[in-house]
Design an enzyme around this catalytic site. Structure first.
Site, PDB file in Angstrom:
ATOM      1  CG  ASN A 140      57.737 -48.405  43.827  1.00 42.89           C
ATOM      2  OD1 ASN A 140      57.073 -47.565  43.235  1.00 42.89           O
ATOM      3  ND2 ASN A 140      58.907 -48.141  44.361  1.00 42.89           N
ATOM      4  CE1 TYR A 149      54.922 -39.766  35.751  1.00 43.75           C
ATOM      5  CE2 TYR A 149      55.558 -41.183  37.575  1.00 43.75           C
ATOM      6  CZ  TYR A 149      55.832 -40.616  36.351  1.00 43.75           C
ATOM      7  OH  TYR A 149      57.021 -40.909  35.715  1.00 43.75           O
ATOM      8  CB  THR A 233      58.023 -53.881  32.045  1.00 42.00           C
ATOM      9  OG1 THR A 233      56.704 -53.757  31.521  1.00 42.00           O
ATOM     10  CG2 THR A 233      58.374 -52.624  32.830  1.00 42.00           C
TER      11      THR A 233
HETATM   12  N1  LIG Z   1      62.948 -38.377  35.103  1.00 41.42           N
HETATM   13  C1  LIG Z   1      62.799 -39.542  35.713  1.00 41.42           C
HETATM   14  O1  LIG Z   1      63.503 -39.867  36.664  1.00 41.42           O
HETATM   15  C2  LIG Z   1      61.773 -40.526  35.218  1.00 41.42           C
HETATM   16  C3  LIG Z   1      61.573 -41.702  35.956  1.00 41.42           C
HETATM   17  C4  LIG Z   1      60.607 -42.613  35.510  1.00 41.42           C
HETATM   18  C5  LIG Z   1      59.905 -42.374  34.354  1.00 41.42           C
HETATM   19  N2  LIG Z   1      60.121 -41.215  33.661  1.00 41.42           N
HETATM   20  C6  LIG Z   1      59.320 -41.002  32.451  1.00 41.42           C
HETATM   21  O2  LIG Z   1      60.172 -40.582  31.393  1.00 41.42           O
HETATM   22  C7  LIG Z   1      59.468 -39.677  30.547  1.00 41.42           C
HETATM   23  C8  LIG Z   1      60.239 -38.367  30.424  1.00 41.42           C
HETATM   24  O3  LIG Z   1      60.432 -37.850  31.714  1.00 41.42           O
HETATM   25  P1  LIG Z   1      61.112 -36.421  31.961  1.00 41.42           P
HETATM   26  O4  LIG Z   1      61.773 -36.499  33.276  1.00 41.42           O
HETATM   27  O5  LIG Z   1      61.882 -35.993  30.798  1.00 41.42           O
HETATM   28  O6  LIG Z   1      59.787 -35.502  32.096  1.00 41.42           O
HETATM   29  P2  LIG Z   1      59.611 -33.963  31.746  1.00 41.42           P
HETATM   30  O7  LIG Z   1      58.392 -33.517  32.494  1.00 41.42           O
HETATM   31  O8  LIG Z   1      60.892 -33.206  31.944  1.00 41.42           O
HETATM   32  O9  LIG Z   1      59.313 -33.961  30.189  1.00 41.42           O
HETATM   33  C9  LIG Z   1      58.067 -34.354  29.710  1.00 41.42           C
HETATM   34  C10 LIG Z   1      57.925 -33.881  28.291  1.00 41.42           C
HETATM   35  O10 LIG Z   1      56.610 -34.184  27.858  1.00 41.42           O
HETATM   36  C11 LIG Z   1      56.090 -33.053  27.196  1.00 41.42           C
HETATM   37  N3  LIG Z   1      54.639 -33.072  27.260  1.00 41.42           N
HETATM   38  C12 LIG Z   1      53.836 -32.941  28.342  1.00 41.42           C
HETATM   39  N4  LIG Z   1      52.554 -32.978  27.959  1.00 41.42           N
HETATM   40  C13 LIG Z   1      52.547 -33.158  26.626  1.00 41.42           C
HETATM   41  C14 LIG Z   1      51.534 -33.281  25.657  1.00 41.42           C
HETATM   42  N5  LIG Z   1      50.226 -33.185  25.973  1.00 41.42           N
HETATM   43  N6  LIG Z   1      51.895 -33.496  24.372  1.00 41.42           N
HETATM   44  C15 LIG Z   1      53.200 -33.565  24.019  1.00 41.42           C
HETATM   45  N7  LIG Z   1      54.204 -33.413  24.888  1.00 41.42           N
HETATM   46  C16 LIG Z   1      53.880 -33.218  26.177  1.00 41.42           C
HETATM   47  C17 LIG Z   1      56.706 -31.845  27.848  1.00 41.42           C
HETATM   48  O11 LIG Z   1      56.704 -30.716  27.015  1.00 41.42           O
HETATM   49  C18 LIG Z   1      58.125 -32.384  28.097  1.00 41.42           C
HETATM   50  O12 LIG Z   1      58.948 -32.149  26.980  1.00 41.42           O
HETATM   51  C19 LIG Z   1      58.078 -39.510  31.162  1.00 41.42           C
HETATM   52  O13 LIG Z   1      57.188 -40.441  30.562  1.00 41.42           O
HETATM   53  C20 LIG Z   1      58.282 -39.890  32.617  1.00 41.42           C
HETATM   54  O14 LIG Z   1      57.121 -40.360  33.240  1.00 41.42           O
HETATM   55  C21 LIG Z   1      61.022 -40.284  34.074  1.00 41.42           C
END
Ligand SMILES: NC(=O)c1ccc[n+]([C@@H]2O[C@H](COP(=O)([O-])OP(=O)(O)OC[C@H]3O[C@@H](n4cnc5c(N)ncnc54)[C@H](O)[C@@H]3O)[C@@H](O)[C@H]2O)c1
Length: 243
Positions: A140, A149, A233
């Protein structure tokens, strides 16, 4: 032999919770993060059959080394959860070209490299489950998160289909999960308490999503019985986006 699952970016946040659900479901779990100390601390806290490895998802060499470590330690790899990502909330017209490249580059490259390097190993072995963390933002355009992002997450849905087709006949499925806002440290950091009520009011179910439910969905998609879903998805968004 137990099934072995590797989770990227698992040192904190949702990745850590996903590891806990996979362990509870009987998987051996590789806790990977670019920050090895963080991965080690998480693996220690989780206990059980875990291995901490350093894996920067922007590095092809790191994927190759992580695979070698996993094979040496557990003897096999069956499941890959591409969870690591950079989340930025910079307003659209203020995103610099450098920041755009950095976010799109890392988020897309991580899934591309994981599917290419680890996916090739799974396909060779004739079995595997790859689960890519996309986002509602990729469907969206995003609300709290930035354009870079959101665009990267949309493209992860596309990469999921491409690799799903590539591996389908060799026992490897590739699916994406597209969550809306989950009750997680990242969401609480991006949405201060005073703005939370406004966010909830805009979600049809009026609640944040549950991280353990996502973990259990990953477990479902990681099972051998999930062979008939690939390139899909899975929406988990409280009704914010309906197909
Ligand atoms: N939290 C939400 O509501 C939400 C919603 C939609 C999608 N997501 C997706 O879920 C996943 C996890 O989200 P989150 O909320 O835990 O995010 P977060 O930012 O808390 O955690 C991200 C993790 O990725 C790691 N990371 C970042 N760059 C890195 C790299 N170059 N190599 C290895 N590790 C790396 C960080 O150390 C961290 O542990 C992500 O892909 C995010 O886009 C989260």
């Amino acid at each position: 032999m137990n099934q072995v699952a590797l989770v990227t970016g698992a040192g904190q946040g949702l990745g850590q919770r996903f590891c806990a659900r996979l362990l509870a479901a009987g998987f051996d779990v590789v806790v990977s993060d670019r920050d090895l100390a963080l991965a080690q601390a998480t693996a220690k806290q989780l206990g059980g059959r875990t291995l901490a490895v350093k894996l920067d998802v922007g590095s092809k060499a790191d994927f190759e080394q992580a695979l070698a470590q996993v094979l040496e330690h557990f003897g096999a790899l069956h499941v890959v959860v591409n969870n690591a990502a950079v989340t930025k909330t910079t307003p659209l017209m203020q995103i610099s070209p450098e920041e755009f490249d950095a976010v799109v580059g890392l988020n897309l490259r991580s899934v591309f490299l994981a599917c290419q390097v680890l996916g090739a190993h799974l396909a060779e072995a004739g079995y595997g489950r790859i689960i890519n963390m996309a986002s509602l933002a990729g469907q969206n355009g995003g609300t709290a998160t930035g354009a870079h992002y959101a665009a990267s997450k949309g493209a992860i849905v596309t990469l999921t289909k491409i690799f799903a087709k590539e591996f389908a006949a060799r026992g490897v499925t590739v699916n994406a999960i597209a969550p809306g806002p989950i009750d997680s440290p990242a969401v609480h950091a991006a949405v201060p308490a005073e703005r939370m009520q406004g966010l909830l009011a805009n979600i049809p179910v009026q609640r944040l999503g549950d991280a353990d439910f996502l973990g259990d969905l990953i477990v479902q998609l990681a099972r051998p019985e999930a062979y008939f879903t690939t390139g899909a998805t899975w929406d988990v968004n409280g009704g914010l986006f309906m197909r």
